[in-house]
Design an enzyme around this catalytic site. Structure first.
Site, PDB file in Angstrom:
ATOM      1  N   GLY A   1       0.819  -1.208   0.000  1.00 12.83           N
ATOM      2  CA  GLY A   1       0.000   0.000   0.000  1.00 12.83           C
ATOM      3  C   GLY A   1       0.857   1.263   0.000  1.00 12.83           C
ATOM      4  O   GLY A   1       2.086   1.204   0.152  1.00 12.83           O
TER       5      GLY A   1
ATOM      6  N   PHE B   1      -9.540  -5.934   3.085  1.00 12.44           N
ATOM      7  CA  PHE B   1      -8.934  -5.939   1.744  1.00 12.44           C
ATOM      8  C   PHE B   1      -7.518  -6.523   1.764  1.00 12.44           C
ATOM      9  O   PHE B   1      -7.061  -7.042   0.755  1.00 12.44           O
ATOM     10  CB  PHE B   1      -8.829  -4.507   1.203  1.00 12.44           C
ATOM     11  CG  PHE B   1     -10.152  -3.849   0.912  1.00 12.44           C
ATOM     12  CD1 PHE B   1     -10.737  -3.976  -0.343  1.00 12.44           C
ATOM     13  CD2 PHE B   1     -10.803  -3.102   1.874  1.00 12.44           C
ATOM     14  CE1 PHE B   1     -11.942  -3.370  -0.629  1.00 12.44           C
ATOM     15  CE2 PHE B   1     -12.021  -2.492   1.603  1.00 12.44           C
ATOM     16  CZ  PHE B   1     -12.585  -2.630   0.348  1.00 12.44           C
ATOM     17  N   ALA B   2      -6.818  -6.334   2.908  1.00 14.21           N
ATOM     18  CA  ALA B   2      -5.389  -6.687   2.946  1.00 14.21           C
ATOM     19  C   ALA B   2      -5.184  -8.152   2.597  1.00 14.21           C
ATOM     20  O   ALA B   2      -5.759  -9.019   3.241  1.00 14.21           O
ATOM     21  CB  ALA B   2      -4.836  -6.416   4.349  1.00 14.21           C
TER      22      ALA B   2
ATOM     23  N   THR C   1     -13.124 -13.335  -4.539  1.00 10.64           N
ATOM     24  CA  THR C   1     -12.697 -13.302  -5.940  1.00 10.64           C
ATOM     25  C   THR C   1     -13.387 -14.368  -6.779  1.00 10.64           C
ATOM     26  O   THR C   1     -13.747 -15.434  -6.263  1.00 10.64           O
ATOM     27  CB  THR C   1     -11.168 -13.523  -6.011  1.00 10.64           C
ATOM     28  OG1 THR C   1     -10.791 -13.793  -7.356  1.00 10.64           O
ATOM     29  CG2 THR C   1     -10.718 -14.706  -5.163  1.00 10.64           C
TER      30      THR C   1
ATOM     31  N   TYR D   1      -4.050 -18.903  -4.511  1.00 11.58           N
ATOM     32  CA  TYR D   1      -4.712 -17.627  -4.223  1.00 11.58           C
ATOM     33  C   TYR D   1      -6.217 -17.827  -4.067  1.00 11.58           C
ATOM     34  O   TYR D   1      -6.816 -17.441  -3.051  1.00 11.58           O
ATOM     35  CB  TYR D   1      -4.405 -16.607  -5.326  1.00 11.58           C
ATOM     36  CG  TYR D   1      -5.295 -15.403  -5.267  1.00 11.58           C
ATOM     37  CD1 TYR D   1      -5.240 -14.539  -4.176  1.00 11.58           C
ATOM     38  CD2 TYR D   1      -6.215 -15.130  -6.282  1.00 11.58           C
ATOM     39  CE1 TYR D   1      -6.079 -13.445  -4.094  1.00 11.58           C
ATOM     40  CE2 TYR D   1      -7.053 -14.030  -6.210  1.00 11.58           C
ATOM     41  CZ  TYR D   1      -6.988 -13.195  -5.119  1.00 11.58           C
ATOM     42  OH  TYR D   1      -7.832 -12.114  -5.031  1.00 11.58           O
TER      43      TYR D   1
ATOM     44  N   ARG E   1     -12.290 -11.247 -20.170  1.00  9.63           N
ATOM     45  CA  ARG E   1     -12.476 -10.925 -18.747  1.00  9.63           C
ATOM     46  C   ARG E   1     -13.577  -9.891 -18.599  1.00  9.63           C
ATOM     47  O   ARG E   1     -13.894  -9.146 -19.531  1.00  9.63           O
ATOM     48  CB  ARG E   1     -11.178 -10.343 -18.153  1.00  9.63           C
ATOM     49  CG  ARG E   1     -10.015 -11.331 -18.093  1.00  9.63           C
ATOM     50  CD  ARG E   1     -10.238 -12.380 -17.024  1.00  9.63           C
ATOM     51  NE  ARG E   1      -9.163 -13.353 -16.954  1.00  9.63           N
ATOM     52  CZ  ARG E   1      -9.092 -14.463 -17.696  1.00  9.63           C
ATOM     53  NH1 ARG E   1     -10.028 -14.739 -18.591  1.00  9.63           N
ATOM     54  NH2 ARG E   1      -8.094 -15.310 -17.534  1.00  9.63           N
TER      55      ARG E   1
ATOM     56  N   ARG F   1      -0.442 -17.865 -20.323  1.00 13.01           N
ATOM     57  CA  ARG F   1       0.080 -17.781 -18.955  1.00 13.01           C
ATOM     58  C   ARG F   1      -0.605 -18.890 -18.152  1.00 13.01           C
ATOM     59  O   ARG F   1      -1.825 -19.039 -18.228  1.00 13.01           O
ATOM     60  CB  ARG F   1      -0.285 -16.399 -18.386  1.00 13.01           C
ATOM     61  CG  ARG F   1       0.238 -16.129 -17.003  1.00 13.01           C
ATOM     62  CD  ARG F   1      -0.035 -14.687 -16.582  1.00 13.01           C
ATOM     63  NE  ARG F   1      -1.444 -14.408 -16.340  1.00 13.01           N
ATOM     64  CZ  ARG F   1      -1.899 -13.242 -15.865  1.00 13.01           C
ATOM     65  NH1 ARG F   1      -1.061 -12.260 -15.605  1.00 13.01           N
ATOM     66  NH2 ARG F   1      -3.189 -13.048 -15.669  1.00 13.01           N
TER      67      ARG F   1
HETATM   68  N1  UDP Z   1      -2.721 -10.334 -19.886  1.00  9.64           N
HETATM   69  C1  UDP Z   1      -1.907 -10.258 -21.014  1.00  9.64           C
HETATM   70  N2  UDP Z   1      -0.712  -9.597 -20.926  1.00  9.64           N
HETATM   71  C2  UDP Z   1      -0.281  -9.014 -19.760  1.00  9.64           C
HETATM   72  C3  UDP Z   1      -1.120  -9.080 -18.627  1.00  9.64           C
HETATM   73  C4  UDP Z   1      -2.331  -9.747 -18.728  1.00  9.64           C
HETATM   74  O1  UDP Z   1      -2.259 -10.776 -22.090  1.00  9.64           O
HETATM   75  O2  UDP Z   1       0.828  -8.449 -19.736  1.00  9.64           O
HETATM   76  C5  UDP Z   1      -4.028 -11.012 -19.968  1.00  9.64           C
HETATM   77  C6  UDP Z   1      -4.164 -12.179 -19.001  1.00  9.64           C
HETATM   78  O3  UDP Z   1      -3.743 -13.390 -19.609  1.00  9.64           O
HETATM   79  C7  UDP Z   1      -5.668 -12.173 -18.723  1.00  9.64           C
HETATM   80  C8  UDP Z   1      -6.067 -10.703 -18.855  1.00  9.64           C
HETATM   81  O4  UDP Z   1      -5.012 -10.083 -19.594  1.00  9.64           O
HETATM   82  O5  UDP Z   1      -6.357 -12.894 -19.708  1.00  9.64           O
HETATM   83  C9  UDP Z   1      -6.209  -9.989 -17.533  1.00  9.64           C
HETATM   84  O6  UDP Z   1      -5.051 -10.260 -16.756  1.00  9.64           O
HETATM   85  P1  UDP Z   1      -4.742  -9.505 -15.402  1.00  9.64           P
HETATM   86  O7  UDP Z   1      -3.384  -9.964 -14.947  1.00  9.64           O
HETATM   87  O8  UDP Z   1      -4.957  -8.049 -15.585  1.00  9.64           O
HETATM   88  O9  UDP Z   1      -5.867  -9.990 -14.391  1.00  9.64           O
HETATM   89  P2  UDP Z   1      -6.293 -11.479 -13.905  1.00  9.64           P
HETATM   90  O10 UDP Z   1      -7.316 -11.937 -14.916  1.00  9.64           O
HETATM   91  O11 UDP Z   1      -5.065 -12.325 -13.855  1.00  9.64           O
HETATM   92  O12 UDP Z   1      -6.893 -11.230 -12.560  1.00  9.64           O
END
Ligand code: UDP
Length: 331
Positions: free
Chosen positions: A43, A79-80, A123, A147, A227, A288
């Site tokens: 923070g 939130f923490a 989440t 997580y 998303r 990823r």
């Molecule tokens: N993403 C991406 N490149 C980046 C970061 C995120 O393509 O550098 C994609 C990631 O695979 C996901 C979306 O963007 O589909 C949102 O990712 P973020 O990390 O923002 O949030 P998350 O969905 O992990 O909570």
């Protein structure tokens, strides 16, 4: 329905963080008295623009005990938390100790001081790989990373504490928090920054050579992940609705917070180019680990029962406020 006691002073753990700091501001604007508790590991002192800031650690039970003795707290917003999926896979110990362990310490001190209203930052990661979208609260919970698992643990602990100790709670399951304050006074600031929107916009500013798209072979119309991006101010408003819910003496419950609209990574890039007026260098990369193809909320329960609907989560406002913050960034 049980009679509720009015809520005035609210302890906001992680109130110097991204979503916490926007909520602290909104609480004050609505006449509540937020007290921020933050260890400032993630923070920022500058993010706490109203109310007292207590710097300390949730793992420190004596500190918490003292804090609850000094402030007459009537509800807690928690939130923490550690909140990186990838880090949770490589360092689950940190996640179980801090997310679950600290929540239990906090809940223990709350019970000791007879504070029995709790709002959890949960989440959509508690659902795991969706078997259907949009995802409603009745979707099975089967997290695919530590997580999500830690948040699911806390939800289950809360249910049992409610039954045993009458601790009332609201668990808010966020989809993708996005956007920043309308005036650019506070905003998202992580180091390192991994989230899509700030990464794209910081690439536009030349802080990175390119933005990598994580996967172009997903079973979605353009091959990139979809998303549901919900504006941080709409999340803050949902926390106010949740306090009112507990204030009214209503039963503990779980709510999804999203817009119900999904956008692909390519769609986000297009909007970022429109808002910044710049061509943003992109590299197509591989998937990823741990990313489901599509996460979109069915938020009708929050709409109907909390009386909450997103007000500023259209994609353009999300991107414009995020860009405004990047241009004015104070921390
Ligand atoms: N993403 C991406 N490149 C980046 C970061 C995120 O393509 O550098 C994609 C990631 O695979 C996901 C979306 O963007 O589909 C949102 O990712 P973020 O990390 O923002 O949030 P998350 O969905 O992990 O909570």
């Amino acid at each position: 329905m049980r009679e509720g006691k009015p809520v005035d002073k609210i302890l906001v753990t992680g109130g110097a963080g991204y979503i916490g700091s926007h909520t602290v501001r909104e609480l004050a604007a609505q006449g509540f008295e937020p007290v921020t508790l933050d260890n400032l590991s993630e923070g920022h002192r500058e993010a706490v623009v109203t109310g007292p800031l207590e710097v300390g650690d949730l793992a420190d039970e004596a500190f918490l005990d003292d804090l609850f003795s000094r402030h007459s707290i009537s509800a807690v917003m928690h939130f923490a938390s550690r909140c990186y999926v990838g880090e949770s896979v490589t360092n689950p110990k940190l996640y179980y100790e801090e997310n679950v362990g600290n929540a239990m310490t906090l809940l223990g001190v709350m019970l000791k001081h007879d504070v029995k209203r709790f709002i959890l930052s949960s989440t959509c990661a508690t659902y795991g790989d969706p078997i259907e979208v949009p995802i409603s609260e009745s979707h099975p919970q089967d997290p695919v990373n530590p997580y999500g698992e830690t948040k699911y643990f806390i939800e289950r602990i809360l249910k049992q504490y409610d039954r045993a100790y009458s601790l009332r709670f609201v668990s808010l399951r966020y989809f993708n928090a996005a956007g920043d304050s309308l005036d650019g006074l506070i905003g998202e600031s992580h180091d390192p920054e991994t989230h899509l929107i700030p990464r794209i916009l910081q690439t536009a500013q030349g802080k990175y050579d390119y933005i990598e798209v994580f996967g172009t072979d997903y079973p979605t119309p353009d091959g990139t992940c979809i998303r549901d991006y919900i504006h941080v101010l709409d999340l803050a408003a949902a926390h106010i609705a949740a306090v009112r819910w507990l204030e009214a003496g209503k039963a503990s419950d779980f709510f999804n917070l999203g817009t119900g609209n999904g956008y692909s990574v390519r769609a986000m890039l297009e909007m970022a180019e429109q808002v910044t007026g710049m061509k943003i260098p992109v590299k197509m990369g591989s998937r990823r680990e741990g990313d489901p193809a599509e996460l979109v909320a069915d938020a009708s329960k929050a709409n109907q029962q909390l009386g909450w609907t997103p007000q500023v989560s259209d994609l353009r406002t999300v991107m414009e406020t995020a860009w405004n913050w990047e241009l004015k960034r104070r921390y």
